[in-house]
Design a protein around this motif. Sequence first.
Motif, PDB file in Angstrom:
ATOM      1  N   SER A   1      46.411  41.511  29.191  1.00 45.92           N
ATOM      2  CA  SER A   1      45.532  42.669  29.530  1.00 45.92           C
ATOM      3  C   SER A   1      45.880  43.286  31.035  1.00 45.92           C
ATOM      4  CB  SER A   1      44.031  42.308  29.638  1.00 45.92           C
ATOM      5  OG  SER A   1      43.265  42.256  28.259  1.00 45.92           O
TER       6      SER A   1
ATOM      7  N   TYR B   1      37.226  52.863  30.759  1.00 44.46           N
ATOM      8  CA  TYR B   1      37.662  51.438  30.538  1.00 44.46           C
ATOM      9  C   TYR B   1      36.320  50.544  30.485  1.00 44.46           C
ATOM     10  CZ  TYR B   1      37.736  50.347  35.529  1.00 44.46           C
ATOM     11  OH  TYR B   1      37.652  50.080  36.692  1.00 44.46           O
TER      12      TYR B   1
ATOM     13  N   PRO C   1      43.395  43.019  25.294  1.00 41.31           N
ATOM     14  CA  PRO C   1      43.285  44.376  25.413  1.00 41.31           C
ATOM     15  C   PRO C   1      43.399  45.267  24.197  1.00 41.31           C
ATOM     16  CG  PRO C   1      45.522  43.923  26.112  1.00 41.31           C
ATOM     17  CD  PRO C   1      44.802  42.678  25.518  1.00 41.31           C
TER      18      PRO C   1
ATOM     19  N   PHE D   1      46.568  47.063  31.094  1.00 42.57           N
ATOM     20  CA  PHE D   1      45.992  48.243  32.092  1.00 42.57           C
ATOM     21  C   PHE D   1      46.903  48.838  32.833  1.00 42.57           C
ATOM     22  CE2 PHE D   1      42.982  49.083  35.475  1.00 42.57           C
ATOM     23  CZ  PHE D   1      41.903  49.931  34.786  1.00 42.57           C
TER      24      PHE D   1
ATOM     25  N   ASN E   1      39.410  45.893  28.580  1.00 42.82           N
ATOM     26  CA  ASN E   1      40.194  45.041  29.381  1.00 42.82           C
ATOM     27  C   ASN E   1      39.695  43.796  29.755  1.00 42.82           C
ATOM     28  OD1 ASN E   1      42.576  45.078  31.338  1.00 42.82           O
ATOM     29  ND2 ASN E   1      40.833  45.191  32.729  1.00 42.82           N
TER      30      ASN E   1
END
Length: 112
Positions: A34, A55, A79, A38, A27
Amino acid sequence: MSLIQLQNEQDWNLVKEQRNRIILMKNSTTCPVSHEAFKEFQKFAADNENETLYYLNVQDARSLSNAIAEQTGVKHESPQVLIFDGDNVVWHDSHWNITNKKLAQANEKTKA
């Protein structure tokens, strides 16, 4: 929902020792794409409370992100989500393709 942030290679190595199947998101904390990805990853985590998801924030763990790309041969993107079975990446995708629905499909497809 269990989301665990990885900070460094030591964290990553510990996870790899403890788990065979790993779902990991790379991320970026500064990228709007991103941010949206997320949120989708968090929805997937909420829908799959029995899964532990990992993550890393690229800005905080750049060397780990680079090491994972080098170890796997999967070009770094952010991402990006990778599903591991042992040391092998069995699925990965990036950017707008990271949705709760696609993650659920990939999760089912890669469970053996």
